[in-house]
Design a protein around this motif. Sequence first.
Motif, PDB file in Angstrom:
ATOM      1  N   THR A   2      33.630  45.422  61.659  1.00 50.57           N
ATOM      2  CA  THR A   2      34.670  46.604  61.482  1.00 50.57           C
ATOM      3  C   THR A   2      33.880  47.874  61.798  1.00 50.57           C
ATOM      4  O   THR A   2      32.650  47.903  61.999  1.00 50.57           O
ATOM      5  N   ALA A   3      34.774  48.745  61.795  1.00 51.87           N
ATOM      6  CA  ALA A   3      34.315  50.240  62.098  1.00 51.87           C
ATOM      7  C   ALA A   3      33.417  50.737  61.070  1.00 51.87           C
ATOM      8  O   ALA A   3      32.599  51.644  61.231  1.00 51.87           O
ATOM      9  N   THR A   4      33.792  50.377  59.737  1.00 52.92           N
ATOM     10  CA  THR A   4      32.990  50.955  58.862  1.00 52.92           C
ATOM     11  C   THR A   4      32.055  49.762  58.374  1.00 52.92           C
ATOM     12  O   THR A   4      32.470  48.698  57.856  1.00 52.92           O
ATOM     13  N   ALA A   5      30.781  50.393  57.962  1.00 52.15           N
ATOM     14  CA  ALA A   5      29.621  49.386  57.539  1.00 52.15           C
ATOM     15  C   ALA A   5      29.888  49.284  55.796  1.00 52.15           C
ATOM     16  O   ALA A   5      30.521  50.068  55.043  1.00 52.15           O
ATOM     17  N   SER A   7      29.659  49.289  51.862  1.00 54.66           N
ATOM     18  CA  SER A   7      28.851  49.728  50.964  1.00 54.66           C
ATOM     19  C   SER A   7      27.877  48.756  50.166  1.00 54.66           C
ATOM     20  O   SER A   7      27.875  47.362  50.492  1.00 54.66           O
ATOM     21  N   ARG A  49      39.651  46.442  48.804  1.00 56.10           N
ATOM     22  CA  ARG A  49      39.289  47.542  49.517  1.00 56.10           C
ATOM     23  C   ARG A  49      38.415  46.943  50.794  1.00 56.10           C
ATOM     24  O   ARG A  49      38.725  47.354  51.976  1.00 56.10           O
ATOM     25  N   LYS A  53      39.398  46.792  54.736  1.00 58.01           N
ATOM     26  CA  LYS A  53      38.510  47.280  55.924  1.00 58.01           C
ATOM     27  C   LYS A  53      38.197  45.932  56.758  1.00 58.01           C
ATOM     28  O   LYS A  53      37.565  46.240  57.727  1.00 58.01           O
ATOM     29  N   ASP A  83      21.101  49.688  62.937  1.00 61.05           N
ATOM     30  CA  ASP A  83      21.581  50.992  62.424  1.00 61.05           C
ATOM     31  C   ASP A  83      20.461  51.811  61.810  1.00 61.05           C
ATOM     32  O   ASP A  83      20.117  52.763  61.984  1.00 61.05           O
TER      33      ASP A  83
END
Length: 130
Positions: A2-5, A7, A49, A53, A83
């Motif tokens: 996914t584009a978002t790591a 949380s 959420r 995502k 990262d």
Amino acid sequence: MTATAPSQAELAILKHLWTAGPQSAREVQDQIAAPTGWSYSTTRTLLARMTEKGLVERQGVHGLSVFKARVEKVTLMGRLIRDFAANVLDMDGPLPATTFANSRLFSDEEAEALTRLLETSGEDDSGDRS
């Protein structure tokens, strides 16, 4: 991937799902409530959420919503480690993964796969289980 790591909270749920397999929100809550202190509504919100995502997949099983990790553990962890190394430690290129060999998160086979992943340039970060 996914584009978002994920949380830290989302990562806690992913770790649980990787270990336990697909579960309902209530089953997830029953297992992570003590260590996290989350209410059931917090767990449901996080799962919703995470579904948006693309981190988890929601499936209907006998009229019950069941959630399973949609991202593969070794691939996601490899990406997070790379990262961190690049963005925090200013490192690039292959990474020695022997540090992670004793992690309780990985089986011996997964630790070997992570080692192979980190020793390469990491061209494949898809992480999806398609």
